[in-house]
Design a protein around this motif. Structure first.
Motif, PDB file in Angstrom:
ATOM      1  N   VAL A 157       8.333 -13.111  11.512  1.00 42.55           N
ATOM      2  CA  VAL A 157       7.762 -12.348  10.393  1.00 42.55           C
ATOM      3  C   VAL A 157       8.754 -12.254   9.242  1.00 42.55           C
ATOM      4  N   VAL A 158      10.039 -12.059   9.552  1.00 40.86           N
ATOM      5  CA  VAL A 158      11.057 -12.025   8.500  1.00 40.86           C
ATOM      6  C   VAL A 158      11.077 -13.345   7.734  1.00 40.86           C
ATOM      7  N   VAL A 159      10.990 -14.459   8.450  1.00 44.24           N
ATOM      8  CA  VAL A 159      10.990 -15.766   7.794  1.00 44.24           C
ATOM      9  C   VAL A 159       9.743 -15.944   6.942  1.00 44.24           C
ATOM     10  N   LEU A 160       8.576 -15.608   7.486  1.00 46.36           N
ATOM     11  CA  LEU A 160       7.333 -15.795   6.737  1.00 46.36           C
ATOM     12  C   LEU A 160       7.227 -14.833   5.553  1.00 46.36           C
ATOM     13  N   ASN A 161       7.832 -13.660   5.683  1.00 46.91           N
ATOM     14  CA  ASN A 161       7.811 -12.718   4.551  1.00 46.91           C
ATOM     15  C   ASN A 161       8.512 -13.296   3.331  1.00 46.91           C
ATOM     16  N   ALA A 162       9.521 -14.131   3.556  1.00 40.74           N
ATOM     17  CA  ALA A 162      10.200 -14.759   2.422  1.00 40.74           C
ATOM     18  C   ALA A 162       9.242 -15.592   1.588  1.00 40.74           C
ATOM     19  N   ILE A 163       8.208 -16.124   2.218  1.00 46.71           N
ATOM     20  CA  ILE A 163       7.193 -16.903   1.503  1.00 46.71           C
ATOM     21  C   ILE A 163       6.107 -15.992   0.959  1.00 46.71           C
ATOM     22  N   TYR A 164       5.526 -15.195   1.836  1.00 46.70           N
ATOM     23  CA  TYR A 164       4.305 -14.483   1.460  1.00 46.70           C
ATOM     24  C   TYR A 164       4.551 -13.287   0.560  1.00 46.70           C
ATOM     25  N   GLU A 165       5.760 -12.724   0.563  1.00 48.41           N
ATOM     26  CA  GLU A 165       6.020 -11.656  -0.391  1.00 48.41           C
ATOM     27  C   GLU A 165       6.005 -12.168  -1.827  1.00 48.41           C
ATOM     28  N   GLU A 166       6.160 -13.477  -2.010  1.00 50.72           N
ATOM     29  CA  GLU A 166       6.029 -14.065  -3.343  1.00 50.72           C
ATOM     30  C   GLU A 166       4.581 -14.422  -3.663  1.00 50.72           C
ATOM     31  N   ASP A 167       3.721 -14.434  -2.653  1.00 53.84           N
ATOM     32  CA  ASP A 167       2.323 -14.804  -2.845  1.00 53.84           C
ATOM     33  C   ASP A 167       1.396 -13.599  -2.911  1.00 53.84           C
ATOM     34  N   PHE A 168       1.682 -12.585  -2.106  1.00 53.04           N
ATOM     35  CA  PHE A 168       0.778 -11.438  -2.035  1.00 53.04           C
ATOM     36  C   PHE A 168       0.633 -10.782  -3.399  1.00 53.04           C
ATOM     37  N   LEU A 169      -0.562 -10.306  -3.681  1.00 50.71           N
ATOM     38  CA  LEU A 169      -0.837  -9.697  -4.977  1.00 50.71           C
ATOM     39  C   LEU A 169      -0.345  -8.258  -5.025  1.00 50.71           C
ATOM     40  N   GLY A 170      -0.245  -7.753  -6.246  1.00 51.68           N
ATOM     41  CA  GLY A 170       0.336  -6.431  -6.445  1.00 51.68           C
ATOM     42  C   GLY A 170      -0.485  -5.302  -5.886  1.00 51.68           C
ATOM     43  N   PHE A 171      -1.823  -5.482  -5.754  1.00 44.27           N
ATOM     44  CA  PHE A 171      -2.625  -4.367  -5.250  1.00 44.27           C
ATOM     45  C   PHE A 171      -2.711  -4.357  -3.723  1.00 44.27           C
ATOM     46  N   SER A 172      -1.936  -5.208  -3.055  1.00 46.49           N
ATOM     47  CA  SER A 172      -1.840  -5.193  -1.592  1.00 46.49           C
ATOM     48  C   SER A 172      -0.612  -4.387  -1.187  1.00 46.49           C
ATOM     49  N   TYR A 173      -0.802  -3.344  -0.404  1.00 47.52           N
ATOM     50  CA  TYR A 173       0.297  -2.427  -0.084  1.00 47.52           C
ATOM     51  C   TYR A 173       0.599  -2.295   1.400  1.00 47.52           C
ATOM     52  N   GLY A 174      -0.302  -2.667   2.274  1.00 52.61           N
ATOM     53  CA  GLY A 174      -0.135  -2.353   3.681  1.00 52.61           C
ATOM     54  C   GLY A 174       0.916  -3.182   4.388  1.00 52.61           C
ATOM     55  N   PHE A 175       1.843  -2.523   5.071  1.00 51.03           N
ATOM     56  CA  PHE A 175       2.814  -3.161   5.970  1.00 51.03           C
ATOM     57  C   PHE A 175       3.613  -4.244   5.254  1.00 51.03           C
ATOM     58  N   ARG A 176       4.114  -3.921   4.083  1.00 50.48           N
ATOM     59  CA  ARG A 176       4.935  -4.854   3.337  1.00 50.48           C
ATOM     60  C   ARG A 176       6.306  -4.234   3.079  1.00 50.48           C
ATOM     61  N   PRO A 177       7.374  -5.053   3.073  1.00 46.97           N
ATOM     62  CA  PRO A 177       8.720  -4.505   2.845  1.00 46.97           C
ATOM     63  C   PRO A 177       8.800  -3.777   1.511  1.00 46.97           C
ATOM     64  N   GLY A 178       9.372  -2.590   1.530  1.00 45.87           N
ATOM     65  CA  GLY A 178       9.550  -1.843   0.298  1.00 45.87           C
ATOM     66  C   GLY A 178       8.309  -1.154  -0.218  1.00 45.87           C
ATOM     67  N   ARG A 179       7.223  -1.197   0.549  1.00 48.72           N
ATOM     68  CA  ARG A 179       5.983  -0.541   0.131  1.00 48.72           C
ATOM     69  C   ARG A 179       5.485   0.346   1.257  1.00 48.72           C
ATOM     70  N   GLY A 180       4.883   1.449   0.873  1.00 46.49           N
ATOM     71  CA  GLY A 180       4.377   2.376   1.872  1.00 46.49           C
ATOM     72  C   GLY A 180       3.056   2.974   1.456  1.00 46.49           C
ATOM     73  N   GLN A 181       2.582   3.910   2.271  1.00 49.78           N
ATOM     74  CA  GLN A 181       1.286   4.523   2.009  1.00 49.78           C
ATOM     75  C   GLN A 181       1.293   5.315   0.704  1.00 49.78           C
ATOM     76  N   HIS A 182       2.395   6.000   0.419  1.00 50.11           N
ATOM     77  CA  HIS A 182       2.425   6.788  -0.806  1.00 50.11           C
ATOM     78  C   HIS A 182       2.492   5.916  -2.056  1.00 50.11           C
ATOM     79  N   ASP A 183       3.010   4.699  -1.921  1.00 50.72           N
ATOM     80  CA  ASP A 183       2.944   3.771  -3.055  1.00 50.72           C
ATOM     81  C   ASP A 183       1.496   3.410  -3.354  1.00 50.72           C
TER      82      ASP A 183
END
Length: 493
Positions: free
Chosen positions: A163-189
């Motif tokens: 997951v750490v390896v794949l996050n390096a790719i997908y954190e650059e792809d995921f859109l800004g309005f996606s918040y769930g279970f992403r590094p540096g983002r939480g429910q209050h965001d």
């Protein structure tokens, strides 16, 4: 909450157009009037572990950012012994063991030897995923049970590393309005983003969407096809297939399904985000650009989706299109829980002119969103703790007090202090003070009734309880800033 080349909403954050001196500076304003999206959020990871600052993964991240159609054919070599060690140390020490019966402490006894051997099996291709042990936990606010998958310890370690390896790719792809279970983002965001979007955008209608049994219904073949858009390393894809095909062990019976990913598995949140990125996020962004006649906002936290619209016609067309889109990929909108309601700063006045009552409310991430007014009579979006969630938590407190009824008062006080403090840490948002006071009062009352049951000759009166509560239970106070304040800090312009 927009992504990449999209522009942030000038109605939410009023700024003058920036110079084109920097790529980020050119994203300050919309190229057209009105809102078609949400503001971008920083992708910088907050943690400074070795995995997050690996030079190799930094190169992967940079390539993913620069080349959006790049397929990465060599990724498994990033799964090193050091990364596996970081993954192991990040696991919960007291987590229940999987079907292998190995606990965190058992594995730690010969950690380096175990990791070396696991690393060799992963790279030789002899690593085998074990079935997920299924157990059921109560679903908050209902009498239903939620399935939870408990993976074997080594499966957790390998999944977290991948997951750490794949996050390096997908954190650059995921859109800004996606918040769930992403590094540096939480429910209050996500809560802040939704509040700011509703409060600062011409939103008059809210579509509260619920996907029926999402984690059990997503199509595994489609998931692998989505991963293949960016992942060309067959060894990584083979690992994912192993996890999907490992099956579930429930009451001694093993079963395998062509649909779903076990809730509770370490890789499930990322795989779910990848699935909805292609099924919903990219499609919704295209629909917003090409089909919408007015302002549209989206906020998604895992499979919880809230969409806001300026025009009712846009909302209904999007609802129909989303239903058809989901059916193509094995998903289904919950017919009773998905609903469209009139909501926003103009909703109360418009409904009053039509002779209707107050605007309806909707729930998101444990809060009820309400169209309220400030002391000056202006629109104020209010967030209050869901009543069913509070009742469920109070039932837990009541059961815990019964189990520890005869413990000394200081021990009970320490336990209740932790419960109340943890509850406030999430729910202490502006406009929710009344619910916080109510929760503390009910906890005090439950404690009082428990202490009176300890003996028929008790001398405890209610007059003593405020002093006990003052000694042990934190007093309610707002711990979170107003959404606009934290949103501005997280999205500097």
């Amino acid at each position: 909450m927009m992504h990449g080349p999209e522009k942030s909403d000038s109605a939410i954050v009023a700024m003058k157009p920036a110079n084109n001196a920097a790529p980020a500076a050119a994203e300050w304003v919309e190229p057209r009037a009105g809102t078609k999206g949400n503001a971008e959020q920083s992708r910088t990871q907050r943690t400074q572990r070795r995995a997050s600052v690996s030079p190799g993964l930094d190169r992967v991240r940079h390539a993913a950012r620069q080349r959006k159609k790049e397929k990465f054919t060599a990724l498994l070599h990033h799964v090193t012994v050091d990364l596996l060690r970081d993954a192991f140390l990040a696991l919960k020490r007291r987590a229940a063991p999987g079907v292998d019966g190995v606990t965190w402490q058992d594995y730690e006894a010969n950690l380096e030897g175990n990791l070396q051997e696991l690393h060799a099996r992963v790279h030789r291709g002899t690593y085998r995923a074990l079935p997920v042990r299924r157990r059921f936990i109560p679903k908050p606010g209902t009498d239903k049970q939620r399935p939870l998958g408990i993976a074997a310890l080594e499966d957790k370690v390998v999944q977290r590393a991948v997951v750490v390896v794949l996050n390096a790719i997908y954190e650059e792809d995921f859109l800004g309005f996606s918040y769930g279970f992403r590094p540096g983002r939480g429910q209050h965001d996500a809560l802040d983003a939704l509040s700011v979007a509703i409060g600062g955008t011409r939103v008059n209608w809210i579509l509260d969407a619920d996907i029926r049994s999402f984690f059990d219904g997503l199509s595994q073949p489609w998931l692998v096809r989505f991963l293949e858009h960016r992942v060309g390393d067959e060894r990584i894809l083979r690992l994912v297939r192993k996890w999907l095909k490992a099956g579930v062990l429930e009451e001694g019976e093993w079963s395998v399904s062509e649909a779903g990913t076990p809730q509770g598995a370490v890789a499930s949140p990322l795989l779910a985000n990848v699935y909805l990125h292609y099924v919903f996020d990219l499609w919704a962004q295209q629909w917003r650009r090409r089909e919408a006649n007015g302002n549209v906002i989206f906020v998604r936290y895992a499979d919880d989706i809230v969409a806001g619209f300026e025009h009712e016609t846009d909302a209904r067309r999007f609802w129909d299109a989303m239903r058809a889109r989901f059916e193509q990929f094995g998903l289904e909108l919950h017919g009773e829980k998905t609903r469209l309601l009139e909501f926003g700063r103009n909703a109360a006045g418009q409904r009053r002119r039509r002779g209707l009552g107050k605007p309806e409310t909707f729930t998101f991430l444990g809060f009820t969103f309400i169209c309220g007014t400030s002391r000056r009579g202006a629109f104020l979006l209010q967030r209050k703790t869901r009543r069913d969630r509070m009742r469920a938590k109070l039932r837990e407190v009541k059961e815990d007090l019964r189990r520890h009824m005869h413990e000394p008062i200081p021990e009970q006080g320490h336990r209740l202090k932790a419960v109340v403090a943890g509850y406030f840490a999430y729910h202490a948002v502006p406009t929710n003070m009344r619910a916080l006071n109510a929760f503390r009062y009910h906890v005090t009352n439950l404690w009082f009734r428990t202490l009176r049951r300890r003996s028929q000759k008790h001398r405890l009166t209610w007059d003593r309880m405020p002093r006990l509560a003052a000694d042990w239970l934190p007093r309610p106070r707002i711990l979170h800033p107003w959404p606009q304040q934290r949103f501005a800090v997280n999205h500097p312009r």
